[in-house]
Design an enzyme around this catalytic site. Structure first.
Site, PDB file in Angstrom:
ATOM      1  N   THR A 115       0.814  -1.226   0.000  1.00 40.37           N
ATOM      2  CA  THR A 115       0.000   0.000   0.000  1.00 40.37           C
ATOM      3  C   THR A 115       0.845   1.272   0.000  1.00 40.37           C
ATOM      4  O   THR A 115       0.324   2.365  -0.173  1.00 40.37           O
ATOM      5  CB  THR A 115      -0.946   0.027   1.222  1.00 40.37           C
ATOM      6  OG1 THR A 115      -0.158  -0.141   2.397  1.00 40.37           O
ATOM      7  CG2 THR A 115      -1.981  -1.073   1.143  1.00 40.37           C
ATOM      8  N   GLY A 116       2.152   1.149   0.187  1.00 39.01           N
ATOM      9  CA  GLY A 116       3.029   2.328   0.158  1.00 39.01           C
ATOM     10  C   GLY A 116       3.180   2.847  -1.268  1.00 39.01           C
ATOM     11  O   GLY A 116       2.769   2.200  -2.234  1.00 39.01           O
TER      12      GLY A 116
ATOM     13  N   LYS B 136      -3.923  -2.983   7.020  1.00 33.68           N
ATOM     14  CA  LYS B 136      -4.636  -2.575   5.814  1.00 33.68           C
ATOM     15  C   LYS B 136      -5.325  -3.756   5.126  1.00 33.68           C
ATOM     16  O   LYS B 136      -5.686  -3.668   3.949  1.00 33.68           O
ATOM     17  CB  LYS B 136      -3.661  -1.908   4.824  1.00 33.68           C
ATOM     18  CG  LYS B 136      -2.920  -0.694   5.387  1.00 33.68           C
ATOM     19  CD  LYS B 136      -3.474   0.614   4.832  1.00 33.68           C
ATOM     20  CE  LYS B 136      -2.955   1.812   5.597  1.00 33.68           C
ATOM     21  NZ  LYS B 136      -1.879   2.537   4.896  1.00 33.68           N
TER      22      LYS B 136
ATOM     23  N   ILE C 274      14.055  -4.985  -1.555  1.00 33.48           N
ATOM     24  CA  ILE C 274      14.400  -3.754  -2.283  1.00 33.48           C
ATOM     25  C   ILE C 274      14.937  -2.676  -1.334  1.00 33.48           C
ATOM     26  O   ILE C 274      15.799  -1.888  -1.700  1.00 33.48           O
ATOM     27  CB  ILE C 274      13.140  -3.196  -3.006  1.00 33.48           C
ATOM     28  CG1 ILE C 274      12.522  -4.257  -3.920  1.00 33.48           C
ATOM     29  CG2 ILE C 274      13.461  -1.911  -3.754  1.00 33.48           C
ATOM     30  CD1 ILE C 274      13.372  -4.668  -5.091  1.00 33.48           C
ATOM     31  N   THR C 275      14.423  -2.636  -0.122  1.00 29.84           N
ATOM     32  CA  THR C 275      14.695  -1.573   0.853  1.00 29.84           C
ATOM     33  C   THR C 275      16.175  -1.228   1.009  1.00 29.84           C
ATOM     34  O   THR C 275      17.016  -2.119   1.155  1.00 29.84           O
ATOM     35  CB  THR C 275      14.137  -1.998   2.228  1.00 29.84           C
ATOM     36  OG1 THR C 275      12.800  -2.422   2.054  1.00 29.84           O
ATOM     37  CG2 THR C 275      14.194  -0.850   3.220  1.00 29.84           C
ATOM     38  N   GLU C 276      16.447   0.095   1.003  1.00 29.84           N
ATOM     39  CA  GLU C 276      17.802   0.596   1.228  1.00 29.84           C
ATOM     40  C   GLU C 276      17.907   1.116   2.657  1.00 29.84           C
ATOM     41  O   GLU C 276      16.888   1.361   3.302  1.00 29.84           O
ATOM     42  CB  GLU C 276      18.080   1.731   0.221  1.00 29.84           C
ATOM     43  CG  GLU C 276      19.544   2.123   0.147  1.00 29.84           C
ATOM     44  CD  GLU C 276      19.806   3.287  -0.810  1.00 29.84           C
ATOM     45  OE1 GLU C 276      18.882   3.696  -1.537  1.00 29.84           O
ATOM     46  OE2 GLU C 276      20.939   3.780  -0.810  1.00 29.84           O
TER      47      GLU C 276
ATOM     48  N   TYR D  91      21.045  -1.908 -15.742  1.00 29.85           N
ATOM     49  CA  TYR D  91      20.175  -1.620 -16.886  1.00 29.85           C
ATOM     50  C   TYR D  91      21.016  -1.179 -18.072  1.00 29.85           C
ATOM     51  O   TYR D  91      20.740  -1.524 -19.225  1.00 29.85           O
ATOM     52  CB  TYR D  91      19.147  -0.517 -16.550  1.00 29.85           C
ATOM     53  CG  TYR D  91      18.498  -0.596 -15.190  1.00 29.85           C
ATOM     54  CD1 TYR D  91      18.414  -1.803 -14.499  1.00 29.85           C
ATOM     55  CD2 TYR D  91      17.980   0.537 -14.579  1.00 29.85           C
ATOM     56  CE1 TYR D  91      17.836  -1.857 -13.235  1.00 29.85           C
ATOM     57  CE2 TYR D  91      17.395   0.483 -13.315  1.00 29.85           C
ATOM     58  CZ  TYR D  91      17.335  -0.705 -12.644  1.00 29.85           C
ATOM     59  OH  TYR D  91      16.771  -0.758 -11.398  1.00 29.85           O
TER      60      TYR D  91
ATOM     61  N   GLU E 263      31.780  -3.538  -8.082  1.00 29.40           N
ATOM     62  CA  GLU E 263      32.177  -2.163  -7.770  1.00 29.40           C
ATOM     63  C   GLU E 263      33.134  -2.211  -6.592  1.00 29.40           C
ATOM     64  O   GLU E 263      33.361  -3.275  -6.002  1.00 29.40           O
ATOM     65  CB  GLU E 263      30.944  -1.301  -7.457  1.00 29.40           C
ATOM     66  CG  GLU E 263      30.146  -1.759  -6.253  1.00 29.40           C
ATOM     67  CD  GLU E 263      28.808  -1.011  -6.104  1.00 29.40           C
ATOM     68  OE1 GLU E 263      28.253  -0.579  -7.119  1.00 29.40           O
ATOM     69  OE2 GLU E 263      28.354  -0.882  -4.964  1.00 29.40           O
TER      70      GLU E 263
ATOM     71  N   HIS F  17      26.379   3.699  -2.551  1.00 31.01           N
ATOM     72  CA  HIS F  17      25.993   2.442  -1.896  1.00 31.01           C
ATOM     73  C   HIS F  17      26.717   2.293  -0.559  1.00 31.01           C
ATOM     74  O   HIS F  17      27.898   2.621  -0.460  1.00 31.01           O
ATOM     75  CB  HIS F  17      26.362   1.233  -2.760  1.00 31.01           C
ATOM     76  CG  HIS F  17      25.540   1.114  -3.991  1.00 31.01           C
ATOM     77  ND1 HIS F  17      26.019   0.525  -5.139  1.00 31.01           N
ATOM     78  CD2 HIS F  17      24.285   1.507  -4.274  1.00 31.01           C
ATOM     79  CE1 HIS F  17      25.076   0.559  -6.062  1.00 31.01           C
ATOM     80  NE2 HIS F  17      24.010   1.152  -5.565  1.00 31.01           N
TER      81      HIS F  17
END
Lengths: 292, 382
Positions: free
Chosen positions: A17-18, A43, A97-99, A160, A210, A249
């Site tokens: 819902t975010g 929710k 996914i969260t950073e 990408y 990296e 990062h």
């Protein structure tokens, strides 16, 4: 075939819902991903883009027994709870996914997941895409195309960029995985190399590394020692990065004399991995290798 | 976030690790007073975050309160590796007999906590690890299990100490581990951990680095984080992008850390010099892009600004709008090179071309162009 996600991937979105969760649920549905449920505590009963929302992952899993994968968009201070809940509910693959999750937290839930045989991608990652089959992530689907190259990356947009170059070269990708830009990630380059080794569709692997840590060095060592059968091409970002500075990062930092790009490039080359000096060159090298 | 030595020592004290008596001095008068209180002798240590201050004259011994005053006068305000000394830790002098080493770190390779100890302290630990790794012990601790007595026994048995000292080291290790976990540390280090003339273990120096991502639950340090940053870095942080200053003349903006780093690398590869790293992150809107671009266009070092955007959740039209606005306000004598592809690419390119800017499709071509332009701008007599 592909690795990790394919046509049989059924997804629950945690934090649906975010703003981010809802936006990417739509994007995943548009791509053809089988998103079947969402979770946001408190929710339950709502729906987002036609997908039913539940209060807990247990409820979601009991109503939709086909669920095998979760993608998490929960803010960093609540994300560890979401991960533990997903592990305990029996999810096979968790895309985080969260950073900005504290490393003490991620270190713990990653170890817990390993003990329970659960695969975590991330944290701080763009997710997984098997072009034409399923996208469990936030990447723009159109730069990817079905093909024979497996991609493993610590980065997002740079993935990408390289994928787009590969697409333009008409090679395409079997599966592309962003394993995350944090110091400690669930899946490593070696874990991914092992999966791609067993995948018939994958003819070559691209590693996008990296600065920071020694994951690239360990992957190079693994390739050399195991006599890795498939060709591997690498790209390492951060040749101009100064030591001691975090480059975006959390994991991209040259510290205590280790983790600089030049030494990663050297170790790759010593292990027979071709290293491209530009993102476009990755695709060129692949084309040459697969022709010959 | 790095803590100052005095902050680290305060933490240690809070966790029952007894450190040499000290107070912080911000003026020479205070240094004199504290030295008097300590019995007339003291060591003055410049409070800076950069490493290696000892070799650069940042640590001085005073034989009298008046000498402390004189030394403090010289130390306060001096620069160590570009960092200004604003305060001094004034501490009792430890009579060192022997030096040990003890640290706890997050070990990225194994995804666990590791404790490092050596009976040779006071020196650069990486150097020791390279020179004589047999003098170093590394004990991994699974964070799910925590520190157990057998971990500590492995360390104390390794160190060649008396029974009493072993007990002391056991307590220090346990308490240091508590600091490490409670404060979300990336590093907690005591180097040297001195053995004094009476055989007591005394932490002479203290180094603590806290994970920036955990500052939300360590509010007492959350505001302090800005101390380490320069003005531009602070402004960048406030707007939510990452910024690192370099020494060239080509400003770099990208979306995503990896892509931005790769853009810097290309500039270098083609013979140019990047002025900075600026990652606007994902999904940046026009106002954020404008802020980022303005920051660099205003920067006196930046001659050419290279913007590399591969739009996914970032929309090219938003980027273009932000760039045009920034250029109108600050771009009088600067060159702008843009690479723009991805989501809403056509609209973005149209906005740019209406403002007389053409965009590249390939990041390699854009980087080459930026390097060429920087060369031209550099020889221009202005």
């Amino acid at each position: 075939m592909a690795v990790l996600v394919d046509k049989n991937t059924y997804v629950v979105v945690q934090g649906i819902t975010g703003r981010e969760g809802s936006f990417h649920t739509k994007a995943m549905l548009d791509y053809g991903t089988k998103v079947v449920a969402g979770v946001t505590p408190g929710k339950g009963g709502q729906s987002v883009h036609g997908i039913p929302v539940y209060d807990s992952i247990y409820e979601a899993v009991s109503k939709h027994q086909e669920i095998n994968t979760s993608i998490i968009f929960v803010p960093s201070s609540y994300a560890p709870d979401a991960v533990y809940e997903a592990i305990d509910a029996g999810i096979d693959i968790i895309v985080l996914i969260t950073e900005h999750i504290p490393v003490h937290d991620s270190m713990k839930f990653i170890r817990y997941a390993k003990l329970r045989g659960v695969c975590i991608i991330g944290p701080n990652c763009p997710g997984i895409i098997s072009p034409g089959e399923s996208k469990v992530g936030i990447m723009p689907g159109h730069v990817f195309s079905k093909g024979t190259i497996g991609i493993v990356s610590r980065s997002g947009t740079l993935t990408y960029e390289v994928a787009y170059a590969i697409t333009k070269m008409r090679l395409g990708q079997s599966t592309a995985v962003g394993i995350g830009g944090d110091p400690i990630t669930g899946m490593s380059m070696i874990d991914m190399l092992e999966l791609f080794r067993e995948d018939d569709e994958t003819k070559a692997v691209v590693l996008i590394g990296e600065i920071g840590g020694d994951m690239e060095e360990r992957a190079a060592e693994y390739i050399r020692r195991s006599g890795y059968e498939k060709p591997v091409v690498a790209f390492v970002a951060g040749r101009t990065a100064p030591p001691g500075k975090r480059m975006g990062h959390a994991g991209a930092i040259i510290s205590m004399g280790t983790g600089d790009a030049e030494s990663k490039v050297r170790v790759f080359e010593a292990s027979g991995v071709k290293v491209a000096s530009t993102p476009t060159e990755v695709a060129k090298l692949l084309k040459e290798i697969l022709k010959g | 976030m790095k803590l100052y030595e005095y902050e680290a020592k305060q933490l240690f004290s809070l966790y029952n690790i007894s450190v040499p008596e000290f107070e912080l001095a911000r003026t020479p008068e205070e240094a004199r007073e504290i030295t008097q209180k300590l019995g007339g002798k003291s060591v003055l240590k410049a409070q800076v975050l950069v490493a290696g201050r000892g070799k650069l004259g940042g640590i001085k011994f005073a034989e009298s309160p008046q000498e402390a005053y004189e030394l403090a006068k010289k130390l306060l305000g001096m620069e160590i590796k570009g960092e200004k000394v604003n305060s001094l830790l004034v501490s009792e002098v430890v009579n060192i007999e022997r030096e040990l080493y003890l640290s706890i770190v997050i070990d990225r390779s194994v995804g666990a906590i590791s404790i490092l100890a050596s009976s040779e302290g006071g020196i650069d630990i990486e150097e020791l690890a390279a020179r004589s790794p047999e003098k170093l012990i590394k004990v991994y601790v699974d964070p799910l299990i925590g520190l157990k007595p057998y971990h500590i026994r492995r360390i104390t048995e390794f160190m060649n100490l008396s029974d009493e000292q072993k007990k002391a080291l056991q307590d220090i290790t346990l308490n240091l581990y508590r600091v490490f976990v409670d404060f979300d540390c990336e590093l907690a280090e005591i180097n040297p951990l001195a053995v004094d003339k009476e055989g007591k273990l005394v932490p002479v120096d203290a180094k603590v680095i806290i994970d920036d991502n955990a500052l939300f639950r360590r509010k007492e340090f959350a505001e302090r984080v800005y101390v380490e940053l320069n003005e531009l870095e602070i402004e960048a942080k406030k707007h939510g992008f990452s910024y690192v200053e370099l020494d060239g003349d080509i400003g770099i903006i990208g979306n995503g850390a990896g892509l931005t780093m790769a853009t810097m690398d290309l500039v270098k590869l083609y013979g140019g010099r990047p002025a900075n790293f600026l990652d606007i992150g994902g999904g940046a809107r026009a106002d954020v892009v404008e802020k980022a671009a303005s920051l660099l266009l205003k920067h006196p070092k930046v001659k050419v600004l290279l913007v590399n955007i591969l739009g996914g959740i970032t929309r090219c039209d938003e980027v273009a709008k932000g760039l045009v606005n920034a250029l109108t306000n600050y771009g009088k004598d600067k060159k702008l090179v843009v690479r723009l592809i991805g989501t809403n690419e056509e609209e973005g390119k149209k906005i740019l071309s209406n403002a007389g800017i053409s965009a590249f499709d390939s990041m390699e071509d854009a980087a080459k162009n930026a390097v060429e332009l920087a060369k031209v701008v550099r020889v221009w007599p202005c």
